[in-house]
Design a protein around this motif. Sequence first.
Motif, PDB file in Angstrom:
ATOM      1  N   LEU A  40       0.714  -0.360   0.132  1.00 23.48           N
ATOM      2  CA  LEU A  40       0.431   0.352  -0.046  1.00 23.48           C
ATOM      3  C   LEU A  40       0.747   1.235  -0.156  1.00 23.48           C
ATOM      4  N   ARG A  41       0.351   2.691  -0.160  1.00 29.16           N
ATOM      5  CA  ARG A  41      -1.231   2.601  -1.239  1.00 29.16           C
ATOM      6  C   ARG A  41      -0.901   2.261  -2.925  1.00 29.16           C
ATOM      7  N   GLY A  42       0.217   2.434  -3.131  1.00 30.36           N
ATOM      8  CA  GLY A  42       0.532   2.271  -4.983  1.00 30.36           C
ATOM      9  C   GLY A  42      -0.376   1.081  -5.648  1.00 30.36           C
ATOM     10  N   CYS A  43      -0.791   0.065  -5.187  1.00 30.52           N
ATOM     11  CA  CYS A  43      -0.492  -0.937  -5.280  1.00 30.52           C
ATOM     12  C   CYS A  43      -2.058  -1.563  -5.795  1.00 30.52           C
ATOM     13  N   SER A  67       9.344   5.196   3.354  1.00 27.70           N
ATOM     14  CA  SER A  67      10.703   5.641   3.208  1.00 27.70           C
ATOM     15  C   SER A  67      10.543   7.358   2.549  1.00 27.70           C
ATOM     16  N   TYR A  68       9.544   7.186   1.535  1.00 28.72           N
ATOM     17  CA  TYR A  68       9.633   8.792   0.991  1.00 28.72           C
ATOM     18  C   TYR A  68       8.819   9.382   2.075  1.00 28.72           C
ATOM     19  N   GLU A  69       8.205   9.876   3.343  1.00 35.58           N
ATOM     20  CA  GLU A  69       7.592  10.432   3.750  1.00 35.58           C
ATOM     21  C   GLU A  69       6.909  11.577   3.219  1.00 35.58           C
ATOM     22  N   VAL A  96       3.378  -7.879  -3.717  1.00 33.83           N
ATOM     23  CA  VAL A  96       2.771  -6.974  -5.453  1.00 33.83           C
ATOM     24  C   VAL A  96       3.032  -5.158  -5.007  1.00 33.83           C
ATOM     25  N   ASP A  97       3.519  -4.850  -6.170  1.00 33.08           N
ATOM     26  CA  ASP A  97       3.905  -3.201  -5.690  1.00 33.08           C
ATOM     27  C   ASP A  97       3.820  -3.207  -7.635  1.00 33.08           C
ATOM     28  N   ASP A  98       3.537  -1.301  -6.696  1.00 38.46           N
ATOM     29  CA  ASP A  98       3.056  -0.609  -8.507  1.00 38.46           C
ATOM     30  C   ASP A  98       4.108   0.418  -9.311  1.00 38.46           C
ATOM     31  N   ILE A  99       5.511   0.147  -8.067  1.00 40.26           N
ATOM     32  CA  ILE A  99       7.001   0.750  -9.190  1.00 40.26           C
ATOM     33  C   ILE A  99       7.761   0.635  -7.745  1.00 40.26           C
ATOM     34  N   VAL A 100       8.749   0.475  -8.395  1.00 39.37           N
ATOM     35  CA  VAL A 100      10.682   0.076  -7.944  1.00 39.37           C
ATOM     36  C   VAL A 100      11.140   1.128  -8.091  1.00 39.37           C
ATOM     37  N   ASP A 101      11.401   1.880  -7.505  1.00 38.82           N
ATOM     38  CA  ASP A 101      12.398   3.395  -8.499  1.00 38.82           C
ATOM     39  C   ASP A 101      14.077   3.121  -7.530  1.00 38.82           C
ATOM     40  N   SER A 102      13.883   2.982  -5.813  1.00 40.24           N
ATOM     41  CA  SER A 102      15.487   3.160  -5.475  1.00 40.24           C
ATOM     42  C   SER A 102      16.011   1.492  -5.407  1.00 40.24           C
ATOM     43  N   GLY A 103      14.346   0.704  -5.229  1.00 38.81           N
ATOM     44  CA  GLY A 103      14.472  -0.436  -4.938  1.00 38.81           C
ATOM     45  C   GLY A 103      15.010  -1.175  -3.703  1.00 38.81           C
ATOM     46  N   HIS A 104      14.932   0.323  -2.326  1.00 42.61           N
ATOM     47  CA  HIS A 104      14.537  -0.457  -0.841  1.00 42.61           C
ATOM     48  C   HIS A 104      13.584  -0.663  -0.724  1.00 42.61           C
ATOM     49  N   THR A 105      11.994  -0.661  -1.185  1.00 41.42           N
ATOM     50  CA  THR A 105      11.235  -0.749  -0.680  1.00 41.42           C
ATOM     51  C   THR A 105      11.248  -2.447  -0.545  1.00 41.42           C
ATOM     52  N   LEU A 106      11.575  -2.815  -1.596  1.00 37.34           N
ATOM     53  CA  LEU A 106      10.905  -4.318  -1.887  1.00 37.34           C
ATOM     54  C   LEU A 106      12.317  -5.482  -1.415  1.00 37.34           C
ATOM     55  N   LEU A 156      -1.060   4.990  -8.681  1.00 39.02           N
ATOM     56  CA  LEU A 156       0.512   6.232  -8.098  1.00 39.02           C
ATOM     57  C   LEU A 156       0.269   7.634  -7.923  1.00 39.02           C
ATOM     58  N   ASP A 157       1.006   8.776  -6.535  1.00 38.48           N
ATOM     59  CA  ASP A 157       0.178   9.280  -6.761  1.00 38.48           C
ATOM     60  C   ASP A 157       1.992  10.773  -6.588  1.00 38.48           C
ATOM     61  N   CYS A 158       1.195  11.958  -6.946  1.00 37.34           N
ATOM     62  CA  CYS A 158       2.005  12.477  -6.174  1.00 37.34           C
ATOM     63  C   CYS A 158       1.460  13.750  -5.645  1.00 37.34           C
ATOM     64  N   PHE A 162      -3.667  12.431  -8.060  1.00 32.42           N
ATOM     65  CA  PHE A 162      -4.052  11.403 -10.036  1.00 32.42           C
ATOM     66  C   PHE A 162      -3.755  10.102  -9.433  1.00 32.42           C
ATOM     67  N   ARG A 163      -4.581   9.626  -8.014  1.00 29.28           N
ATOM     68  CA  ARG A 163      -4.277   8.096  -7.793  1.00 29.28           C
ATOM     69  C   ARG A 163      -5.292   7.462  -9.160  1.00 29.28           C
ATOM     70  N   ALA A 164      -6.245   8.210  -9.429  1.00 26.88           N
ATOM     71  CA  ALA A 164      -7.377   7.148  -9.809  1.00 26.88           C
ATOM     72  C   ALA A 164      -7.735   7.288 -11.550  1.00 26.88           C
TER      73      ALA A 164
HETATM   74  C1  PRP Z   1       6.447   4.226  -3.853  1.00 28.80           C
HETATM   75  C2  PRP Z   1       5.392   2.839  -4.392  1.00 28.80           C
HETATM   76  C3  PRP Z   1       6.678   1.585  -4.067  1.00 28.80           C
HETATM   77  C4  PRP Z   1       8.009   2.358  -3.362  1.00 28.80           C
HETATM   78  C5  PRP Z   1       8.982   1.979  -4.482  1.00 28.80           C
HETATM   79  O1  PRP Z   1       5.296   4.424  -2.276  1.00 28.80           O
HETATM   80  O2  PRP Z   1       4.273   2.666  -3.380  1.00 28.80           O
HETATM   81  O3  PRP Z   1       5.910   0.897  -2.657  1.00 28.80           O
HETATM   82  O4  PRP Z   1       7.700   4.022  -3.126  1.00 28.80           O
HETATM   83  O5  PRP Z   1      10.287   2.807  -4.374  1.00 28.80           O
HETATM   84  P1  PRP Z   1      11.445   2.642  -4.338  1.00 28.80           P
HETATM   85  O6  PRP Z   1      12.144   1.296  -5.051  1.00 28.80           O
HETATM   86  O7  PRP Z   1      12.765   4.015  -4.809  1.00 28.80           O
HETATM   87  O8  PRP Z   1      11.125   2.163  -2.492  1.00 28.80           O
HETATM   88  P2  PRP Z   1       5.502   5.379  -1.867  1.00 28.80           P
HETATM   89  O9  PRP Z   1       6.492   5.418  -0.649  1.00 28.80           O
HETATM   90  O10 PRP Z   1       5.314   6.415  -2.501  1.00 28.80           O
HETATM   91  O11 PRP Z   1       4.380   5.420  -0.863  1.00 28.80           O
HETATM   92  P3  PRP Z   1       2.502   5.259  -1.668  1.00 28.80           P
HETATM   93  O12 PRP Z   1       2.354   3.621  -2.071  1.00 28.80           O
HETATM   94  O13 PRP Z   1       1.646   4.998  -0.225  1.00 28.80           O
HETATM   95  O14 PRP Z   1       2.462   5.921  -2.457  1.00 28.80           O
END
Ligand code: PRP
Length: 178
Positions: A40-43, A67-69, A96-106, A156-158, A162-164
């Motif tokens: 959550l929440r992006g997924c 991790s973004y706060e 199941v995640d919406d996006i891998v950016d830095s990879g730290h979350t996964l 995904l949001d900013c 825009f999530r919907a």
């Molecule tokens: C986003 C996204 C991933 C994570 C990926 O979540 O949903 O879980 O960042 O980023 P990383 O690869 O750099 O770790 P976010 O913290 O924005 O929360 P949200 O899903 O509630 O919008």
Amino acid sequence: MYQPKKLLGAAEIRRRVKELASRISTDYAGVDELLMIGVLRGCYIFMADLSRRLNIPRRIDFIAVSSYEERTVSSGAVRLVLDARSDVQDKHVLIVDDIVDSGHTLHYLVNLFQARNPASLKTCAFLRKPGRLQVSVQLDYLGFDIPDVWVVGYGLDCADRFRALPYIGQVDPDRLSG
Ligand code: PRP
């Protein structure tokens, strides 16, 4: 009103989710049950679409991490906000995640669930930004690689906007303030 620039349209998204669901259904054929754990929440929209397209027995659960706060760049320190309710021991788990950016979350979640002794553990992300990876992560199923731009829509949001949107769009966060 500010409109995100379209990167992936609804039809293209639908087609890709269908392909992923078909691959996952084939890969897990014969398994008792797949436990999908959405991040959550992006997924939330991807999870809804993907889970409905599978033709294997499955359960769904969710976890929330942060991790973004309030930042636009990952701090690298992932915080568990809400744990999954399921006992994952001896279960076939798919994160199941919406996006891998830095990879730290996964990376954090793979370690977290691996320590709970699942029967198997795989990962699925709808989007990945290869140019932004800071840690190497296990990614078994991927929707699309995208460039290093800020994307919104399809969950995904900013700043929670825009999530919907039914498509993946690109925004310039600097033009959104206020
Ligand atoms: C986003 C996204 C991933 C994570 C990926 O979540 O949903 O879980 O960042 O980023 P990383 O690869 O750099 O770790 P976010 O913290 O924005 O929360 P949200 O899903 O509630 O919008």
